[in-house]
Design a protein around this motif. Structure first.
Motif, PDB file in Angstrom:
ATOM      1  N   LEU A 268      16.563  -1.546  82.538  1.00 34.11           N
ATOM      2  CA  LEU A 268      15.995  -0.755  81.563  1.00 34.11           C
ATOM      3  C   LEU A 268      15.392   0.438  82.499  1.00 34.11           C
ATOM      4  O   LEU A 268      14.471   0.209  83.210  1.00 34.11           O
ATOM      5  CB  LEU A 268      14.795  -1.513  80.859  1.00 34.11           C
ATOM      6  N   LYS A 269      15.554   1.710  81.796  1.00 28.43           N
ATOM      7  CA  LYS A 269      15.116   2.898  82.524  1.00 28.43           C
ATOM      8  C   LYS A 269      14.244   3.694  81.449  1.00 28.43           C
ATOM      9  O   LYS A 269      14.635   3.603  79.908  1.00 28.43           O
ATOM     10  CB  LYS A 269      15.974   3.912  83.038  1.00 28.43           C
ATOM     11  N   VAL A 270      13.408   4.396  81.721  1.00 26.89           N
ATOM     12  CA  VAL A 270      12.604   5.369  80.847  1.00 26.89           C
ATOM     13  C   VAL A 270      12.635   6.826  81.389  1.00 26.89           C
ATOM     14  O   VAL A 270      12.883   7.125  82.334  1.00 26.89           O
ATOM     15  CB  VAL A 270      11.058   4.788  80.868  1.00 26.89           C
ATOM     16  N   PHE A 271      13.223   7.542  80.160  1.00 28.47           N
ATOM     17  CA  PHE A 271      13.376   8.824  80.545  1.00 28.47           C
ATOM     18  C   PHE A 271      12.494   9.916  79.835  1.00 28.47           C
ATOM     19  O   PHE A 271      12.249   9.733  78.554  1.00 28.47           O
ATOM     20  CB  PHE A 271      15.024   9.164  79.750  1.00 28.47           C
ATOM     21  N   ALA A 272      12.180  11.085  80.500  1.00 34.34           N
ATOM     22  CA  ALA A 272      11.689  12.179  79.742  1.00 34.34           C
ATOM     23  C   ALA A 272      12.950  13.142  79.167  1.00 34.34           C
ATOM     24  O   ALA A 272      14.182  13.008  79.478  1.00 34.34           O
ATOM     25  CB  ALA A 272      10.994  13.098  80.577  1.00 34.34           C
ATOM     26  N   HIS A 273      12.547  13.800  78.262  1.00 34.12           N
ATOM     27  CA  HIS A 273      13.582  14.769  77.501  1.00 34.12           C
ATOM     28  C   HIS A 273      13.879  15.858  78.661  1.00 34.12           C
ATOM     29  O   HIS A 273      13.399  16.122  79.422  1.00 34.12           O
ATOM     30  CB  HIS A 273      13.103  15.682  76.375  1.00 34.12           C
ATOM     31  N   ASP A 274      15.582  16.075  78.583  1.00 33.51           N
ATOM     32  CA  ASP A 274      16.016  17.130  79.469  1.00 33.51           C
ATOM     33  C   ASP A 274      15.445  18.477  79.196  1.00 33.51           C
ATOM     34  O   ASP A 274      15.082  18.725  78.101  1.00 33.51           O
ATOM     35  CB  ASP A 274      17.551  17.145  79.276  1.00 33.51           C
ATOM     36  N   LEU A 275      15.545  19.347  80.243  1.00 32.32           N
ATOM     37  CA  LEU A 275      14.992  20.561  80.030  1.00 32.32           C
ATOM     38  C   LEU A 275      15.642  21.329  78.955  1.00 32.32           C
ATOM     39  O   LEU A 275      14.884  21.968  78.207  1.00 32.32           O
ATOM     40  CB  LEU A 275      14.950  21.504  81.295  1.00 32.32           C
TER      41      LEU A 275
END
Length: 237
Positions: free
Chosen positions: A185-192
């Motif tokens: 399981l990974k957490v991501f920020a929105h891409d640029l």
């Protein structure tokens, strides 16, 4: 889905005029990047996109050579028509479904994708168990919108059919109580590109840096304060 009749009303003609195409295209690049980060080089012959929208993710999977055969099920008739119009070379099947019954035999796909679907689903565990029946493994992605300012998330996401709001803990608990084993399981920020599409070039760059650096240096505080996304690779127990 939440409940099925209301979601059909929201999304049945959602993809018909192409207005969401640019946003969906950028978001699909983002989602496929997340899939690649979580599956870490594993290859799956048959991939089913469950709640495939208008096919942007399927199109990217086809172009990248992820999967030998692709399938799609979608609740929206306009979405199904948009997928057909793409003429995706590796697309082997496409079906309209009711959100809970997938018209394929047990374990007929190696990987199932449910990308930004579960937040719409009234009976989440019923949906996930059905997805696990059909697919040997699942990649599930949801927005992490249960922050300190949950009322804002409900206000902003409600018109798009979001009825479930997650933290990493409640998301992982949902997966486990649906009979799934969480492999990664990974957490991501929105891409640029996604931030800039929504907020403009300069403001989007600032929001991207803020969200990314906050997550890197103070992840628990960041996820209590700002919305992120979580993606999980799961198998049936």
């Amino acid at each position: 889905m939440a409940h099925a009749g209301s979601i059909i009303d929201i999304y049945d003609d959602y993809y018909a005029d192409g207005k969401v195409a640019a946003k969906r295209d950028i978001a699909s690049n983002q989602s496929v990047g997340h899939i690649e980060a979580v599956i870490q080089g594993q290859f799956f012959d048959r991939i089913l996109d469950i709640g495939a929208g208008e096919g942007a993710v399927l199109d990217k999977l086809n172009r990248k050579g992820l999967g030998k055969k692709l399938g799609a099920v979608e609740i929206s008739k306009s979405g199904v028509e948009a997928i057909k119009a793409r003429k995706i070379a590796k697309l082997d099947s496409i079906d309209v479904f009711d959100g809970y019954h997938i018209p394929h035999p047990d374990k007929s796909f190696d990987l199932g994708l449910a990308i930004h679907v579960v937040e719409h689903v009234e009976h989440e565990r019923m949906f996930l168990r059905e997805a696990a029946r059909v697919c040997k493994k699942l990649y599930i992605e949801v927005p992490l919108e249960h922050t300190r300012d949950l009322s804002k998330a409900i206000r902003m996401s409600g018109p798009y059919g979001h009825i479930n709001f997650y933290t990493t803990q409640t998301f992982e608990n949902l997966l486990k109580t649906s009979g799934l084993k969480v492999e990664r399981l990974k957490v991501f920020a929105h891409d640029l590109a996604y931030e800039q599409h929504l907020a403009g070039e300069k403001k989007g760059w600032v929001k991207h840096r803020l969200r990314t650096e906050f997550l890197r240096f103070a992840p628990k505080t960041a996820m209590r304060s700002m919305a992120y996304m979580a993606g999980a690779l799961c198998s049936s127990r």
